[in-house]
Structures are given as C-alpha cells and as structure tokens.
Design a protein around this motif. Sequence first.
Motif, PDB file in Angstrom:
ATOM      1  N   TYR B  25      15.091   4.712 -25.544  1.00  0.00           N
ATOM      2  CA  TYR B  25      14.717   3.698 -26.587  1.00  0.00           C
ATOM      3  C   TYR B  25      14.142   2.466 -25.643  1.00  0.00           C
ATOM      4  O   TYR B  25      14.487   2.483 -24.460  1.00  0.00           O
ATOM      5  CB  TYR B  25      15.801   3.242 -27.569  1.00  0.00           C
ATOM      6  CG  TYR B  25      16.702   2.337 -27.085  1.00  0.00           C
ATOM      7  CD1 TYR B  25      17.977   2.885 -26.524  1.00  0.00           C
ATOM      8  CD2 TYR B  25      17.018   0.798 -27.142  1.00  0.00           C
ATOM      9  CE1 TYR B  25      19.065   2.449 -25.988  1.00  0.00           C
ATOM     10  CE2 TYR B  25      17.940   0.156 -26.432  1.00  0.00           C
ATOM     11  CZ  TYR B  25      18.790   0.867 -26.104  1.00  0.00           C
ATOM     12  OH  TYR B  25      19.945   0.072 -25.484  1.00  0.00           O
ATOM     13  N   GLY B  26      13.691   1.526 -26.259  1.00  0.00           N
ATOM     14  CA  GLY B  26      12.975   0.593 -25.373  1.00  0.00           C
ATOM     15  C   GLY B  26      13.622  -0.153 -24.175  1.00  0.00           C
ATOM     16  O   GLY B  26      13.110   0.088 -23.063  1.00  0.00           O
ATOM     17  N   ILE B  27      14.717  -0.658 -24.341  1.00  0.00           N
ATOM     18  CA  ILE B  27      15.610  -1.377 -23.171  1.00  0.00           C
ATOM     19  C   ILE B  27      15.882  -0.173 -22.305  1.00  0.00           C
ATOM     20  O   ILE B  27      15.733  -0.457 -20.872  1.00  0.00           O
ATOM     21  CB  ILE B  27      16.745  -2.125 -23.728  1.00  0.00           C
ATOM     22  CG1 ILE B  27      16.514  -2.974 -24.743  1.00  0.00           C
ATOM     23  CG2 ILE B  27      17.504  -2.710 -22.566  1.00  0.00           C
ATOM     24  CD1 ILE B  27      15.587  -4.359 -23.919  1.00  0.00           C
ATOM     25  N   ILE B  43       8.999  -5.828 -21.800  1.00  0.00           N
ATOM     26  CA  ILE B  43       9.632  -4.811 -23.009  1.00  0.00           C
ATOM     27  C   ILE B  43       8.292  -4.697 -23.930  1.00  0.00           C
ATOM     28  O   ILE B  43       8.136  -3.389 -24.431  1.00  0.00           O
ATOM     29  CB  ILE B  43      10.567  -5.635 -23.619  1.00  0.00           C
ATOM     30  CG1 ILE B  43      11.341  -4.660 -24.827  1.00  0.00           C
ATOM     31  CG2 ILE B  43      10.346  -6.995 -24.349  1.00  0.00           C
ATOM     32  CD1 ILE B  43      11.948  -3.472 -24.128  1.00  0.00           C
ATOM     33  N   HIS B  47       6.993  -0.785 -25.170  1.00  0.00           N
ATOM     34  CA  HIS B  47       6.715  -0.487 -26.733  1.00  0.00           C
ATOM     35  C   HIS B  47       5.422  -0.324 -26.849  1.00  0.00           C
ATOM     36  O   HIS B  47       4.879   0.914 -27.657  1.00  0.00           O
ATOM     37  CB  HIS B  47       7.177  -1.831 -27.580  1.00  0.00           C
ATOM     38  CG  HIS B  47       8.570  -1.836 -27.782  1.00  0.00           C
ATOM     39  ND1 HIS B  47       9.036  -0.939 -28.899  1.00  0.00           N
ATOM     40  CD2 HIS B  47       9.436  -2.536 -27.309  1.00  0.00           C
ATOM     41  CE1 HIS B  47      10.432  -1.316 -29.203  1.00  0.00           C
ATOM     42  NE2 HIS B  47      10.676  -2.151 -27.929  1.00  0.00           N
ATOM     43  N   GLY B  51       4.166   3.490 -28.251  1.00  0.00           N
ATOM     44  CA  GLY B  51       3.339   3.723 -29.503  1.00  0.00           C
ATOM     45  C   GLY B  51       1.912   4.436 -29.050  1.00  0.00           C
ATOM     46  O   GLY B  51       1.789   5.293 -29.650  1.00  0.00           O
ATOM     47  N   TYR B  63      15.191   6.826 -35.858  1.00  0.00           N
ATOM     48  CA  TYR B  63      16.140   5.846 -35.934  1.00  0.00           C
ATOM     49  C   TYR B  63      17.446   5.998 -35.421  1.00  0.00           C
ATOM     50  O   TYR B  63      17.905   7.094 -36.071  1.00  0.00           O
ATOM     51  CB  TYR B  63      15.903   4.960 -37.148  1.00  0.00           C
ATOM     52  CG  TYR B  63      14.746   4.021 -37.307  1.00  0.00           C
ATOM     53  CD1 TYR B  63      14.846   2.948 -36.512  1.00  0.00           C
ATOM     54  CD2 TYR B  63      13.603   4.443 -38.180  1.00  0.00           C
ATOM     55  CE1 TYR B  63      13.803   2.123 -36.424  1.00  0.00           C
ATOM     56  CE2 TYR B  63      12.588   3.513 -38.067  1.00  0.00           C
ATOM     57  CZ  TYR B  63      12.650   2.324 -37.260  1.00  0.00           C
ATOM     58  OH  TYR B  63      11.568   1.442 -37.241  1.00  0.00           O
ATOM     59  N   PRO B  68      26.428  -3.751 -32.197  1.00  0.00           N
ATOM     60  CA  PRO B  68      26.383  -5.022 -32.430  1.00  0.00           C
ATOM     61  C   PRO B  68      25.538  -6.040 -31.475  1.00  0.00           C
ATOM     62  O   PRO B  68      24.988  -7.004 -32.069  1.00  0.00           O
ATOM     63  CB  PRO B  68      28.056  -5.278 -32.281  1.00  0.00           C
ATOM     64  CG  PRO B  68      28.258  -4.098 -31.575  1.00  0.00           C
ATOM     65  CD  PRO B  68      27.319  -3.173 -32.039  1.00  0.00           C
ATOM     66  N   GLU B  69      25.470  -5.573 -30.213  1.00  0.00           N
ATOM     67  CA  GLU B  69      24.586  -6.257 -29.347  1.00  0.00           C
ATOM     68  C   GLU B  69      23.025  -6.638 -29.969  1.00  0.00           C
ATOM     69  O   GLU B  69      22.497  -7.349 -29.571  1.00  0.00           O
ATOM     70  CB  GLU B  69      24.285  -5.770 -27.953  1.00  0.00           C
ATOM     71  CG  GLU B  69      25.450  -4.916 -27.405  1.00  0.00           C
ATOM     72  CD  GLU B  69      25.825  -3.645 -27.732  1.00  0.00           C
ATOM     73  OE1 GLU B  69      25.285  -2.862 -27.264  1.00  0.00           O
ATOM     74  OE2 GLU B  69      26.468  -3.557 -28.655  1.00  0.00           O
ATOM     75  N   ARG B  70      22.735  -5.591 -30.879  1.00  0.00           N
ATOM     76  CA  ARG B  70      21.370  -5.745 -31.231  1.00  0.00           C
ATOM     77  C   ARG B  70      21.283  -6.436 -32.666  1.00  0.00           C
ATOM     78  O   ARG B  70      20.239  -6.415 -33.135  1.00  0.00           O
ATOM     79  CB  ARG B  70      20.849  -4.264 -31.652  1.00  0.00           C
ATOM     80  CG  ARG B  70      20.635  -3.368 -30.105  1.00  0.00           C
ATOM     81  CD  ARG B  70      20.306  -2.244 -30.325  1.00  0.00           C
ATOM     82  NE  ARG B  70      19.177  -1.821 -30.925  1.00  0.00           N
ATOM     83  CZ  ARG B  70      17.702  -1.863 -30.602  1.00  0.00           C
ATOM     84  NH1 ARG B  70      18.077  -1.965 -29.074  1.00  0.00           N
ATOM     85  NH2 ARG B  70      16.473  -1.745 -30.948  1.00  0.00           N
ATOM     86  N   GLY B  71      22.285  -7.165 -32.798  1.00  0.00           N
ATOM     87  CA  GLY B  71      22.108  -7.952 -34.175  1.00  0.00           C
ATOM     88  C   GLY B  71      22.218  -7.054 -35.409  1.00  0.00           C
ATOM     89  O   GLY B  71      21.631  -7.443 -36.324  1.00  0.00           O
ATOM     90  N   GLY B  72      22.955  -5.726 -34.964  1.00  0.00           N
ATOM     91  CA  GLY B  72      22.907  -4.626 -36.408  1.00  0.00           C
ATOM     92  C   GLY B  72      21.457  -3.849 -36.415  1.00  0.00           C
ATOM     93  O   GLY B  72      21.494  -3.517 -37.565  1.00  0.00           O
ATOM     94  N   ARG B  73      20.733  -3.967 -35.616  1.00  0.00           N
ATOM     95  CA  ARG B  73      19.301  -3.577 -35.745  1.00  0.00           C
ATOM     96  C   ARG B  73      19.451  -1.989 -34.986  1.00  0.00           C
ATOM     97  O   ARG B  73      20.270  -1.833 -34.233  1.00  0.00           O
ATOM     98  CB  ARG B  73      18.422  -4.249 -35.151  1.00  0.00           C
ATOM     99  CG  ARG B  73      18.122  -5.428 -36.007  1.00  0.00           C
ATOM    100  CD  ARG B  73      17.096  -6.223 -35.172  1.00  0.00           C
ATOM    101  NE  ARG B  73      16.487  -7.654 -35.576  1.00  0.00           N
ATOM    102  CZ  ARG B  73      17.062  -8.860 -35.271  1.00  0.00           C
ATOM    103  NH1 ARG B  73      18.058  -8.698 -34.078  1.00  0.00           N
ATOM    104  NH2 ARG B  73      17.016  -9.901 -35.914  1.00  0.00           N
ATOM    105  N   ARG B  74      18.639  -0.952 -35.798  1.00  0.00           N
ATOM    106  CA  ARG B  74      18.703   0.320 -35.214  1.00  0.00           C
ATOM    107  C   ARG B  74      17.815   0.275 -33.998  1.00  0.00           C
ATOM    108  O   ARG B  74      16.884  -0.442 -34.063  1.00  0.00           O
ATOM    109  CB  ARG B  74      18.288   1.018 -36.349  1.00  0.00           C
ATOM    110  CG  ARG B  74      19.312   1.259 -37.477  1.00  0.00           C
ATOM    111  CD  ARG B  74      18.750   2.030 -38.487  1.00  0.00           C
ATOM    112  NE  ARG B  74      17.639   1.484 -39.252  1.00  0.00           N
ATOM    113  CZ  ARG B  74      16.858   2.313 -40.032  1.00  0.00           C
ATOM    114  NH1 ARG B  74      16.916   3.448 -40.438  1.00  0.00           N
ATOM    115  NH2 ARG B  74      15.945   1.696 -40.416  1.00  0.00           N
ATOM    116  N   ARG B  76      14.997   2.605 -32.030  1.00  0.00           N
ATOM    117  CA  ARG B  76      13.963   3.735 -32.359  1.00  0.00           C
ATOM    118  C   ARG B  76      14.173   4.824 -30.867  1.00  0.00           C
ATOM    119  O   ARG B  76      13.597   4.336 -29.900  1.00  0.00           O
ATOM    120  CB  ARG B  76      12.818   3.132 -32.348  1.00  0.00           C
ATOM    121  CG  ARG B  76      12.060   3.529 -33.523  1.00  0.00           C
ATOM    122  CD  ARG B  76      10.681   2.469 -33.866  1.00  0.00           C
ATOM    123  NE  ARG B  76       9.921   3.562 -34.337  1.00  0.00           N
ATOM    124  CZ  ARG B  76       8.555   4.089 -34.142  1.00  0.00           C
ATOM    125  NH1 ARG B  76       7.982   3.704 -33.021  1.00  0.00           N
ATOM    126  NH2 ARG B  76       7.873   4.711 -34.825  1.00  0.00           N
TER     127      ARG B  76
END
Lengths: 877, 110
Positions: B25-27, B43, B47, B51, B63, B68-74, B76
């Motif tokens: 994924y991105g990072i 970054i 992306h 794309g 997905y 938690p480090e991602r603020g709860g975001r999933r 990709r």
Amino acid sequence: MHRKDPWIVQKANKFLERFCEPYLLESIQGDLEERYYENQSLKGKRIAKWIYLFQSLGFLRSRFKKRKKYSNFEAMFKNYFTATIRNLTKNKFYASINIFGLAIGMAAGFMILQYVYHELTYDDFHENKENIYRVQTNRYNAGELTTQWAAGAAGAGYHLHENFPEVVDFVNLHGSGVGISYENKYFELESPYYARENFFQVFSIPLIQGVDSLVLKGLYKVVLSESLAKKIFGDENPVGKTILQNDHRDFLVTGVYKDFPKRSHMNFDLLYSFDTYIALSSEEARTEWNWDGFLNYVVLQDGTDPEEFSSKFDQMIQEKVGEEMEQFNAGIEFVLQPLTKIHLISNYRAEIKPTGDETTTYFLLIIGMFVLFIAWINYINLTTARSLSRAKEVGIRKVMGSYRSHLIGQFMFESFFINLIAFSLAALIVFLVFPAFNNFVGNSSAYSWPDAPFFWIGLTAIFFLGILLSGFYPAFVLSNFKPIAVLKGRFAASSSGNILRKSLVTFQFLASVVLITGTFAVYKQMDYLQAQDLGVNIDQNMIIRSPNFRSDSVRNIKDPIFKNRLSNNSSIKGQTRSTAVPGRSADWNAGGIRLITQTDAESNQYRVLGADDQFMDFYGLEVIAGRKFDQSFGAEHENVLFNEEAVAKLGFREIEEALNKKIFFWGDTFNIVGVVKNYRHESPKQAYDAMIFRYMETPNGYYSVNINTENMRESVDQIQADWEAAFGNKIFDFFFLDDYYNEQYESEVKFGSIFGLFAVLAILVACLGLFGLASFITSLRSKEVGVRKVLGASMQQLLVLLTGDFVKLVAISILIAAPISWWLLQNWLDSFDNRISLGVMVFAIPAITIILIAVVTVAFHTFKTARLNPADTLHDE
Amino acid sequence: MKGTNLGELEELIMLSVGILYDEAYGIAIQNEIKERCNRSITISTVHSVLGRLEDKGFISARYGGATPERGGRRKRLFTLTSSGEATITKMRKMRNNMWDSIPKVALGNA
C-alpha cells in the motif's frame, strides 16, 4: 476520529475531502496519517503537521480530482444544443425559411407594437392624469346631434366648478390667432392660447423659469415655450422682457416652460394669461354659454366616478339655460373625456392639434398580431411536417431511454433557440429600418423608442409566448411517436396532424386574403375620393393668410392697396378674399338661423362663409338659381347665397322657392339672392354641408390668388413684393391649395400605406411558409412522381396533382375570408359619407392575386420535382 | 492511454508491489523504494502512479485492515494482476535478452 488533530491537519483533511475522489480518500488520508504519526515521533509534532499539509497538497492533481457528479441537466442541455445545431445546419433551407420568416414577423410586430404603444400612451406624463377630464360639448338641434366640439363655452368649466364639489379645479383655454413681434421682428406662432392662471398647477409641464402659481396670474402676462424663447431671444434671458402682441399690446414674459412632450394632445408655443382675455372682452366671457370657443378641463376629486358624475349635468344645464334651449329647439350636452384618452377617441371641431384614430390604431394592432401569428404558424407547420424525417431520431432517443419529457424539452429548446436567433435578427431589422418607418408613418409621430418598462416586459412576454405557441405543438407531436413503429419504418404522418396543418395553412391564407382585400379596398376608396369631381377648382391657387390688424378700419385702408397691386401684377390671373377656403370646414358655425316667417324653434345651424364678389368665379362655383354677388347691385352686404343643401335645410323642395326669401340671422335680416350648386368644400369624405355665403367687402381670412405657374418662383416673389408694399413687415404666410386640400386625406393615405406595407409583409411571410412546406411535401412525394412519370404521366398532370392540394387550401381560405373582409370593410367604409360600394371585383382581384402567388410559390418546387429523372428518384427502391 | 508501455517509475512500483506481496500500500511502497533505490518519492506521486497502473490493468486494489496509526482508516492493498505479471516478466526477459547480447568487450572491465 478518535483524537483531536492539529488545526493544520484538520484543514488539510478538509481540503482532501473536498477535492479527492471519495473512493481514494480513505487510503490517501490513511497513508498521510500513518506518515504523520511516524514523523511526529521522529521530527516532532510541529514539523510533522507541516509535512502533512505539503504532502496533502501534493494530491492536487487531476488524477485525484473528484469527478463531478454526473449532471443530468447539463448533459441534457448540451445534447439539446448539439442536436439543435446539427439539425439546423443539416437543413439549412428549412432552417433559414423558419428563422427568416419569424424574424420578419417579429420585426413587423415590434414596429406596430411600438407605433401602437406610442398612440396609446398620449398624455400619460401628467401626474394627476387620472382625475383630469376635458369637457367636450355636443350641440343638438331639433333633437339631432349637429356639432361635436372638442371645445365648448367658457361657462362649462366655470359652472361645473361652481355647482359641484366633485370638481376641485378647472382650466380653460382660448385660442388666439394673433401674432407677436419683438424688436420689429415678427414671429409665426403655431398655437398661441390664453390659459387660466392654474394651468401649470394642473398640467405637469415643468417651468424652467417662473413660479407655477404666478406666471399666468394677472393682466398682460405671457409664458413662452423653451424653443420659442430661444427663437425670439436667443441666449438672452426672456423673463422680464416685453413682447408685442398684434402690433399694439405689450405682454410681460413671466416664465419659460419646457416644450410639450410629443405624446401630448396639447402643444402651445406660448400662453397668455386668461385674465387678459377677460379684460379685453368682458367679465361675462367667463361664464357665458353660447360660444364654443373655449377648451375646458376639470380636475375631479379623487375617487369620483366620471360616469356617475356626468349624469348630474343635465339638471344643471336645464337650470341654467333650459329655457333658452327650448326656445331654439336646441340642446347641449357635456361629455367628460379622460385626459389620456383624448388623443385617441377625440376628433372634433377645435382640437388643439390633429388627433389619432382609435380604429386605425387597433386595426394596426390586429395586423401586427396577424403577421406574428402567421410567422408562428409557419414554424409549427414546417416543424411538424418535417417530423417525418425526424421520426427516426425520436425513435432512437426513446430506445436509448429518453423520457417523453426529455424529448419535449429538446423540441422546446429548439423552438427557443430558433426564436432567439430570429429575435436578434428582428432587432437588427428594426434597428435598421426604424428611421425609415418613422418617416413613413408620418410627420406627426416622430417618436423614439418607448422608455416605459412595461413595454419591454410586454415584448419579452410576447417572445416567450411565441416560443410556447410555436414550440409546444411540434414538441408534443414529435415526442408522441411510437419508437417501434418508427424504427420499423412503418410510419406515416397522422391524419390529425395533417388536418391541423391544413387548417393552419388555411388560417394563414385567410389572414393574408383579408389583409390584401383590405389594402385593395383602402386604395380603391382613396382613389375614388381623389378622383371625385369636387365641383370646385383648387388647382394653381396660392392662398395667403390675411394679416392681423388692430382694427377693421386699418384693414379697410390697407386691403385695397394689396388688391390693386395684385390686379396690376401680370403673373396673376385672378384673386378673391374670403373667411375660409375649400379644404377645411368653414369654421364659422352659426345657429339660430331661420326664415323670417318661422319661429325660433324652427331655426337651424349653418356653416357661414364670408366672401367678396369674386369668390364664385374664382373657384368655378356654379350658381344654379338667381345670381351671384355683384357690387353693381349695391347694398350687397344684405344679401346671401345658399347652397342646395342649405336650401333643403330651410325646408324648400325646389331651389327656386328660396330666391328672394328673407332670413333671420342673429338679429339681422338677409335676402337670399342665389343658390350655389353643392360642391366639396371639405374633403369628399364628408357629406355636403349646409352653407351660407355672406357678402363681405374685406373679409378677414384668406387671399386666394390664381398664379401663373410658368415661373412659380418669380410669381411668388412678385406677390411678396406686393404684400410688403401694402402691409409692411406683416408675416407673409402662404400655401398652395391643392396641398392643403390633400392634407385632409393624409391620415387615410397614411393608414393605407401602413396597412399595405404590413399586408405585404404578412403575405411574404405566409408565402415563405408555403414555399417551405411545398418544397418539403413535394420532396416526400418524389418517388410517387417518379412512378407516375414512368407510367406516363405528363408534366402538366403532375403539376396539377402536386399544386392541387395547396390551391384547394387557398381556395377554402378565400371563401372564408370573403365574408370576414366584407364585414370589416363595410364597417370601415361607413366612416365615409361618400364611399365606394363593395363590388365583386374588390374580392375577386385579391383572390386571384393570392391564388397566383400561391401557385407560383408551390409550382416552383413542384416543377423541380416533376422534372427529376425517375431513374434518380427510384433507384434505391 | 499509451498502451501497455511501462515508465521507469511505474516499473519500480510494480516491482515493489510484487515484493510486498499482500502488504503493498502507499506508505509501504514508498518505504520500499526509499530503502532499495534510495529515492524519495512523494506519497502523492506513489498514489498517482498506482492509479495509472490500475487503469492499465496491471495491478488491482482491495481494502485491507485498519490500523490505529492510520486513524482507523483502511489501507488500499495492491496485488499484481496476471497481465501485470506478464508485463514485468516480459520486461525482464527483454532486458536479460538485451544484456546477453552485449559483447563482452563493450562492457570494458565489468
């Protein structure tokens, strides 16, 4: 979000949320957050948040950009636009017919509207217009309406004010023909009037100098119009200066007013104070009832109903002059005319300036609407007719999922677009021809573009109404096609559509036939009037207005000098002097005249003309009984001549009976010495008037001079020299009688030409539509023509076949139009006492003309189609 | 779209996706490239390239789990598609083939 982010991070997130494609947003923000979390521990919170910001800005590229949500409306609109443009460019011929026809129709409509607007909005600038009424006077004799005056007795306004609280105020005006001079320069005046002191308080004419309530108060005051002040005084200040009236009376200039607007039934170049007039005549002049020489305006109290109010007049009249009226078997009636309507509804004796005509105005309005309707019908017809070729498009759109509403939208949009182009074109046309049109409709209405917003709102309303009217039906029809039937090719125009189209074409031609018949009849009537034997010789006569003199004694001295000089003038073949000349009514209108043996109740009203003994010969009038005036008989001023009409009014069957009868005329007795054959003193429009000719040695009015036309300029110069020798620097004001006489037809001639112009436009637009329709329908039938040709049909047969349908429609429209135009023309002609009768030719000639036009229009295409080689039209079958 | 040609950065990222199998994924990809090639790519560029590769059909996304480090975001998460594999394989073969064709002398002391 489980914890609070720094402000910058929040902002950056906001930005991303707004900017980014939603399905990418989560992973992007997640990555950023992850990095931020890491950076926070590595580099500190402060730097980390800035990095967050910059990195988020890195996403400012199109790849991440939120795709705009698919907008149905925008896409649809774009599609409509493309479809319209494609459709127009693909069918340039029909498109240009449509647009051009609409543009002409609109341009004609706008110009007429503009003209009508101008006519309808006279005097609407007066602030108190709702409450101001003019008192118009009708005089009756033996129960019969004899004279309608715009003016009336001075007492009318005065007594109304005195007797009724509803009348808040009144103004009266009295015309004064006398000229003015300043420092020995004479000035010609259009219409000088005496006006009551409150003139400027009642009417909204702004004063440039002076005070409303003071300028006309007191004796010997005069207020000038701005343009007259400029003419007399140039740049000097006129207020406080003195002008000379009629060579011997000094008037003090107390004010200057702005010139009257063109859209006003009044136009005065100066106003004298009414008090002066009273001082010069008598105090009774304020209240008298018998001389209809005064214009009366009353101001009614707010909320007064004029109808109801005027019903009270009869009683007042009865009280004041009832007895006197009874004695003469006469009657008097006051009618309240609303100020803003005077221009249109009024055309009576003693108007301040020529008025408009209601019928003409509304007639024109109808014509204008006709032309517009015809243009709209063209659009409807062409579009629905061509629907055949667009059926496939509709079918495919429907199959692709268009709703009916979309299709209606599309065709309405097309209508809007075409109307918009036509509208712009029309605006251009109007802009270009406006000055010429202004010129064409005549001098009196040199108007400008209307400034009132309601006019423009009306225009816009008409524009959108046009879009709806012309667009709705085609949209409705086209969107109704059944896609399966259409795409399978089993499609034919519905018969109901055909019937409608046919009736619309019929209506168009009906309108055109009515217009062309109308034009033809108007021209015939004008022609008839002008070709009339007038019974009076008006050619080559120059008319000079008599000068104003302080008193008749001065006239009696100076007049013979001029007369003698004229007789010695070799360029002159004859001369006469009279109080009036042919071409207008003899304004001396005298009532109470009867045979000496009759009672007052049997008395009648006559027009009286004072003339010298040359008058009959000069104008070639025939005396059919008795003798004409001849000074050698002596005491000629006790004698009068009657015309045939007047003899009849006196109650004699045979003209000879009237000879040597004594008549009673205002306290004096006169002897009838001859009878003059009826002639057209006024225009042949009117019936013969009952006229009395009175002998006068030096009548005040006009010199008629028959001049040698070989060298016109020189003759006129010579006459002027004679004039100056006799009268010094009095105004030498002359005109030619035939012009003056023809002025009477001016409004009819104008009406005729406007009528004709718009009739031609209407026909042009209708033919344009027919042309398009014919070309389309014949092109649809090209295969049929091909087959018929192969089977041996001749060109002639084909022409008959193809034009037949249209000719039938035109024939039907002629049949319907004939009674309509007959009825309209009867009504119009009834306004003339002397008129043509409506023969068959009046209808036949326009009918034949219009059939010819239609046939030629249709045949053009038919011929083209019929000539095609069947091999070409049939090859794809 | 310019067919199936690969840019250099695109190739690197595809390779990283392959290396990171199931964790791409991105990072992670950014870190991988930083470590292996010593190149810093922003970054957003990562992306963006991802794309592009997705459009070309070389990688596919799904997905993954939220941390938690991602603020709860999933996340990709990307994997190579078969056509992606084929493309980089072809690329590798082509390169090898070309390498093999270079005469020894041309490479000097290599």
